[in-house]
Design an enzyme around this catalytic site. Structure first.
Site, short mmCIF file in Angstrom:
data_model
loop_
_atom_site.label_atom_id
_atom_site.label_comp_id
_atom_site.label_asym_id
_atom_site.label_seq_id
_atom_site.Cartn_x
_atom_site.Cartn_y
_atom_site.Cartn_z
N GLU A 19 18.24 99.68 45.10
CA GLU A 19 17.48 100.91 44.79
C GLU A 19 18.04 102.14 45.50
O GLU A 19 17.94 103.26 44.99
CB GLU A 19 16.03 100.71 45.24
N CYS A 36 12.82 98.05 46.59
CA CYS A 36 14.24 98.31 46.87
C CYS A 36 15.18 97.25 46.35
O CYS A 36 16.39 97.44 46.35
CB CYS A 36 14.45 98.52 48.36
N ASP A 71 23.64 95.40 53.44
CA ASP A 71 22.42 95.96 52.82
C ASP A 71 22.54 96.13 51.30
O ASP A 71 21.66 96.73 50.68
CB ASP A 71 22.12 97.32 53.44
N HIS A 116 11.85 105.26 54.50
CA HIS A 116 11.98 106.00 53.24
C HIS A 116 10.60 106.43 52.74
O HIS A 116 9.60 105.82 53.11
CB HIS A 116 12.58 105.09 52.15
C1 CIR Z 1 18.39 100.02 55.51
O1 CIR Z 1 17.99 100.28 56.62
O2 CIR Z 1 19.02 100.84 54.86
C2 CIR Z 1 18.15 98.64 54.92
N1 CIR Z 1 18.16 97.68 55.97
C3 CIR Z 1 16.83 98.58 54.21
C4 CIR Z 1 16.79 99.47 53.01
C5 CIR Z 1 15.53 99.34 52.25
N2 CIR Z 1 15.53 100.19 51.13
C6 CIR Z 1 14.46 100.69 50.54
O3 CIR Z 1 13.36 100.47 50.97
N3 CIR Z 1 14.63 101.47 49.50
#
Ligand code: CIR
Length: 403
Positions: A217, A397, A212, A313
């Protein structure tokens, strides 16, 4: 090492030389000062003491310049080793050089005497060089590297996708096949859009073992000249913050951090002027919010905590237009009334990245929302981020805008 796509080799050399001069000068001055005091603080001693340590200081500057120019000084353990070895080498060679200049004839005792200087006179020098390499050099390197001579372009941090992207965390979506080549192309197009709209893009060191990590972000949040390194709520994502911290130092930012048991993901932090909405989500807990509040309240920000139960989020649900209007898909927002101005979007995932006062970046998956925003007088640039949306990511992100 983080790399600015526009950081020239000349700038790297200047940064390395600046670090070398600073470490050598600090080591020299502090060592001379110690010996001046120890020898009774007599003014006539200053020049001879300084001359004694000068050859060693020059050797130290050379060692630090070489190590700094290959980027190794940014890691604390390399900085310590450089300070120790550089200081010892400088002390040894400097004293030998001094003897040579003074015409001392070489005999069997000289090398062993030189070696004892390492634990005698040289010790102060070595301690000073180690402290200077550890605490001063990395900050100076970051500061010089971040000077944007002749440019006032804002910076955006990005992180190249991992080849294990498809193994990323999933909370609300089912796992589907991810096209890695397409993901790479989409990421490149996203970065190009930032560059075309005036951002200087800085690459955070990629981490192929962290699926990830492209979602940079979540690993740090920036408030003016302060970077807050997060404490990701998903255990698998915690190692992502190491390189984020390195990049924050590289940019010369003041670095603060959220510590466990506090957790906080950058995706839960939405800045609207001096108001900072923070999602109390599955990833960000009360302790994380409390720590963030303690860090940024003195900087003039007001933290407004927002319950987030329907999405991953806060920024999966809402983002803000340049005029401060909070926009989002109403069904994904727990309580829109918490925001001063809320405008409902017709599609889920309708997020914006503010590129300038009149231009925003949106995903091509939300055409109706993009049209609605365009109809409000904004220029809307769209990019396809489908492969990242499969991992619950969105346009925000994939970068951290430094402002
Ligand atoms: C997660 O679940 O942490 C990642 N697959 C996706 C994170 C996305 N981040 C965001 O929207 N700030």
């Amino acid at each position: 090492m983080p790399v600015s796509r526009t950081l020239t080799p000349a700038r790297r050399v200047v940064a390395a030389l600046a670090a070398a001069v600073a470490v050598a000068a600090l080591t020299h001055v502090s060592t001379v000062l110690v010996f001046f005091v120890v020898n009774g603080s007599k003014p006539e001693n200053i020049v001879p003491i300084s001359n004694y340590f000068m050859p060693g200081t020059l050797v130290l500057a050379l060692v630090v310049a070489i190590v700094a120019s290959v980027g190794a000084l940014r890691r604390w353990y390399f900085a310590v080793v450089t300070g120790l070895i550089g200081g010892a080498l400088a002390s040894f060679l400097g004293t030998a050089f001094g003897y040579q200049l003074a015409g001392v004839s070489w005999n069997a005792d000289v090398p062993s005497f030189l070696a004892t200087t390492l634990v005698g006179t040289g010790l102060v020098f070595i301690v000073a060089s180690t402290l200077a390499s550890l605490f001063v050099a990395p900050r100076l390197l970051g500061w010089v590297s971040s000077l944007r001579v002749g440019s006032s372009r804002p910076i955006a941090l990005v992180r190249q996708p991992s080849s294990r992207l498809a193994d990323g965390e999933l909370t609300h979506l089912d796992r589907v096949a991810v096209d890695l080549d397409l993901a790479d192309d989409q990421w490149q197009a996203y970065v190009s859009a930032l560059e075309e709209h005036g951002f200087e893009v800085v690459d955070v060191t990629p981490a192929d073992e962290l699926p990830d990590s492209v979602f940079i972000e979540d690993a740090l949040v920036i408030f003016g000249s302060t970077a807050v390194i997060t404490s990701p709520g998903a255990e698998t994502r915690r190692p992502e913050t190491d390189a984020a911290r390195e990049s924050a130092h590289y940019l010369g930012l003041r670095v603060q951090a959220i510590e466990l048991p506090g957790t906080l993901d950058g995706g839960d932090v939405l800045k609207v002027g001096s108001t900072v909405y923070v999602g109390r989500s599955g990833r960000t807990n009360a302790e994380g919010i409390r720590q963030l509040r303690a860090i940024i309240s003195p900087l003039g920000y007001t933290v407004v905590a927002v319950p987030v139960k329907k999405v991953l989020h806060l920024k999966s649900a809402v983002t803000a237009l340049p005029d401060g209007t909070v926009i989002g898909y109403a069904k994904h927002v727990d309580n829109p009334a918490i925001f001063d101005r809320f405008l409902a979007m017709p599609e889920p995932g309708a997020a914006v990245v503010v590129l300038s006062a009149d231009t925003v970046l949106m995903a091509s998956s939300v055409p109706k929302s993009a049209a609605l925003v365009a109809d409000l007088g904004y220029r809307v640039i769209t990019v396809d981020v489908s492969e990242f949306e499969k991992l619950e990511g969105c346009v925000t992100c994939l970068s951290v805008r430094v402002r």
